[in-house]
Each structure stands twice: as C-alpha cells, then as structure tokens.
Motif scaffolding. Structure first.
Motif, short mmCIF file in Angstrom:
data_model
loop_
_atom_site.label_atom_id
_atom_site.label_comp_id
_atom_site.label_asym_id
_atom_site.label_seq_id
_atom_site.Cartn_x
_atom_site.Cartn_y
_atom_site.Cartn_z
N ILE A 190 0.81 -1.24 -0.06
CA ILE A 190 -0.13 0.10 -0.02
C ILE A 190 0.98 1.41 0.00
CG2 ILE A 190 -1.71 1.35 1.50
CD1 ILE A 190 -2.91 -1.33 2.13
N VAL A 196 -6.49 0.56 -2.09
CA VAL A 196 -6.96 -0.64 -2.52
C VAL A 196 -8.49 -0.86 -2.77
CG1 VAL A 196 -7.34 -3.08 -1.96
CG2 VAL A 196 -5.20 -2.18 -1.39
N ARG A 198 -10.22 -3.36 -3.74
CA ARG A 198 -11.23 -4.53 -3.53
C ARG A 198 -10.24 -5.59 -3.14
NH1 ARG A 198 -12.38 -3.34 -8.47
NH2 ARG A 198 -11.55 -4.66 -10.32
N VAL A 199 -10.72 -6.75 -2.44
CA VAL A 199 -9.88 -7.87 -2.18
C VAL A 199 -10.44 -9.16 -1.90
CG1 VAL A 199 -9.96 -7.31 0.34
CG2 VAL A 199 -8.09 -8.69 -0.32
N LEU A 227 -5.13 -8.41 -4.28
CA LEU A 227 -5.48 -7.18 -4.10
C LEU A 227 -5.90 -6.53 -5.48
CD1 LEU A 227 -3.19 -6.12 -1.33
CD2 LEU A 227 -5.42 -7.21 -0.84
N TYR A 314 -5.33 2.47 7.78
CA TYR A 314 -6.12 2.01 6.33
C TYR A 314 -5.67 0.67 6.15
CZ TYR A 314 -7.08 1.81 1.57
OH TYR A 314 -7.36 1.44 0.36
N THR A 315 -4.18 0.17 6.30
CA THR A 315 -3.90 -0.74 6.13
C THR A 315 -4.78 -2.05 6.95
OG1 THR A 315 -1.77 -0.39 5.53
CG2 THR A 315 -1.77 -2.45 6.02
N GLN A 317 -7.71 -1.64 7.83
CA GLN A 317 -9.15 -1.65 7.15
C GLN A 317 -8.89 -2.57 5.84
OE1 GLN A 317 -9.40 2.51 6.30
NE2 GLN A 317 -10.66 2.63 8.17
N VAL A 318 -7.78 -2.64 5.29
CA VAL A 318 -7.60 -3.53 4.38
C VAL A 318 -7.54 -4.79 4.62
CG1 VAL A 318 -6.36 -4.18 2.10
CG2 VAL A 318 -6.56 -1.89 2.72
N VAL A 334 -13.28 -2.24 -0.69
CA VAL A 334 -12.53 -1.58 0.38
C VAL A 334 -12.50 -0.01 0.16
CG1 VAL A 334 -10.38 -0.85 1.46
CG2 VAL A 334 -10.61 -3.23 0.36
#
Length: 350
Positions: A190, A196, A198-199, A227, A314-315, A317-318, A334
């Motif tokens: 990231i 990002v 979507r995952v 990702l 934020y990471t 959250q991913v 995301v």
C-alpha cells in the motif's frame, strides 16, 4: 494548542512486554543518551525481574501499575497482539505518549477510536512499521521509476517451523487473522501503490491443537490474498508459517510497462529491454533502533515520523476486509481512505 516542553532532555520510558521485540527496544534505549528505560511490566514475574535488572529498570507487577506511574513520558507496547488496543487506550487515557507494535488492534473497528483518543488527549500514537525502513522496501521504491507503470506485484513470505511453537503467535485469538497479525505484508504494498479497491482472500489453518490459555493454535497457516488497487494494479500476497511449509521464502516481484523488479531475500535485480542487472538492497538490521530513535527525536524536537497512525489504520482496514473475504468466500470492496485530522504533538507535556 501547543503542549509545553518537557523540562528534561531525556524521554522517560515504560515498557509493556519482555519478549524479543521488547529486548530490541530496550537495547536501543540503553544506547541512547536522550531516553531512559525506567520501568517494565511483563506476563511472568521472574522473567520481568530478570529483564528489568539487565536494563537497570524497575520491574512492575502488571501493565496497569506501569501506566499509573507519574514518572513516565512514553509507554512502549510490545506484547501479545490481542492486548495492544487495551493497553494503548489506557496509556493514552493516563496522558502518556504511546508507541505500539503493529497491529494497533485485531480489527479496524477497534483501532479507529484510539486515533480519536490520541487527538483528544494531544498525545503521540505511533504504530511501528519498520518494514518501511528496511533495505527491501527502500530498494523497491528507489527502483520503481525504472520499470515504467507497474501493473502487477507478487509478495510471498513463508517461514517453515518444525515443530511449530506452542506460542501466542500461532494462536488466532492472540495473534489475529494472519494478514492482521502480519500487517506489514499489506502495508509495504500500500505504501508503494496506494489505495486498494477490493480484495479476495483465502486462509488455511492446519493441525489445530490447544495452546496458551486453552486457546486454539495451529501448526501451519497459509493465507493468500489478491488485491486490486485503485490504480488498476493487481497484487498477490501470500503469508505462511509452520510445520507443513518446506522452503523459506521472502520474495517481492513487481512488473511494469518498461521492466520488472525482483527482490529475493537480500538480493535484487532489475530486468528491462537492456537485460538483467543487480540492484543494491540495504540491510534489515537495526530497524527497531532506527524506529526508536525517530520516536525520541520526534518527542524532543517535533521532527516528523516516517509513518502515520492513519496509514497503519488504513492498512488494517484492508486486512479486515481480507478477513471478511476469507470468512465469506466473496470479493470485498475497500472504502477509500479518509483524510485524517490527527496531528502528533511536537512536544512532551510537563
């Protein structure tokens, strides 16, 4: 509102934890003339006393008693992942600055209120992400421009362990979902490639047994995520450790419109139309000391830190989205990162 400077030129530190990372932190503090390790709290009384004696610090019965001390400026949290949130919140409430090893929490929902609390209390909340200071990451960022527009990345870290240790790091309830507990695997990408979109993630635990505190432990975990970045870049991340992995791997590959990068262990190559050539990859040693030095400098002079808590959140959250994807078998969108109001104070309170 600006906070008054500390009268002393030395940052007084309390530490929660006595494990491997705590020892690296303590070594860094002992080598500094601008910080002092004052007190330590750990899980085991005998281990805590031995650790404290080695670093000429006071052994405290528990982390609550440590946080209650009035002779500390900074609390460094480096024990089991599950308890990071609780200890960091209590330390901030007690008006201490806080350094915590990633992850800040086992979910983004748990972590979010801590950033707001740090802002309200006007205290530093620093989440360590030393992968950004390491040779692999710096080599990747220094050479990305040479490969044109990146469109694909693959990052794989596998750590065989036979037998798997019956420790908290192999317990999902204590370590967290693999890409939460090993948040740096996502954070590195990231930081290079941005938000990002979507995952999609799959996770496998093998040979479940009872471990610390009667909780479930695994002998092997293997977690893989795809990702899709907002830029369109696609990345694959694989993280695994344990008994049924057979070859240690630490490999980052990036393919771009004009060439590719490969960082394999401590070696690096760049391939383009002119051929393949070696690139310099710096050391991974001394990163906790570098992180500690930056924190102390920030608290005494206001010098900016290399990583913000918003970036770590934020990471997370991913990673939380990856956990939902693994649980549901579905692609998870995301949300875009929101501008963060948090601004770490540049000075210590009296």
């Amino acid at each position: 509102m600006a906070t008054p400077r500390v009268e002393s030129d030395v940052v007084r530190v309390g530490m929660v934890g006595t494990g491997f990372v705590a020892r690296l932190r303590a070594d860094a503090l002992r080598a500094s003339d601008r910080a002092s390790l004052v007190a330590v709290a750990g899980h085991n009384t005998a281990d805590t006393q031995a650790f404290a004696a080695q670093y000429n610090a006071v052994a405290v019965d528990n982390w609550q008693a440590l946080i209650d001390r009035s002779d500390l400026d900074l609390i460094v949290v480096c024990h089991i992942n599950r308890d990071h949130t609780t200890v960091a919140a209590a330390a901030l409430e007690a008006n201490h600055h806080v350094v915590v090893e990633y992850p800040l929490a086992l979910s983004a929902d748990q972590a979010q209120p801590l950033l707001a609390l740090a802002q309200t209390k006007q205290r530093l909340l620093h989440v360590e992400h030393i992968e950004l200071l390491g040779g692999t990451h710096l080599a990747a960022k220094a050479n990305l421009g040479a490969i044109g527009q990146p469109f694909y990345a693959r990052y794989c870290t596998l750590a065989p362990r036979r037998p798997a240790p019956a420790t908290w790091t192999y317990c999902p309830e204590l370590f967290g979902f693999p890409l939460v507990g090993a948040l740096s695997r996502l954070h590195r990408l990231i930081d290079c490639f941005g938000p990002v979109a979507r995952v999609y993630c799959q996770n496998h635990y093998d040979r479940l047994t009872r471990g610390p505190e009667g909780m479930t432990c695994y002998a092997t975990c293997l977690c893989t995520a795809q990702l899709t970045f907002a830029s369109g870049l696609i990345a694959e991340v694989t993280y695994g450790k344990g008994e049924t992995l057979w070859q240690a791997t630490r490999r980052l590959e990036v393919i771009g419109s004009d060439g590719s990068l490969c960082l394999d262990g401590d070696q690096g190559t760049l391939t383009d139309a002119q051929g393949t050539r070696a690139i310099a990859v710096g050391s991974r040693r001394g990163l906790f000391a570098a992180d500690t030095a930056q924190v102390i400098e920030h608290l005494l002079t206001g010098q900016a830190l290399y990583c913000t808590p918003e970036a770590s959140l934020y990471t997370l959250q991913v990673a939380s989205a990856a956990q939902r994807s693994a649980a549901t078998g579905r692609v998870v969108d995301v949300a875009a990162p929101r501008p963060a109001p948090y601004s770490p104070p540049s000075e210590l309170p009296r």
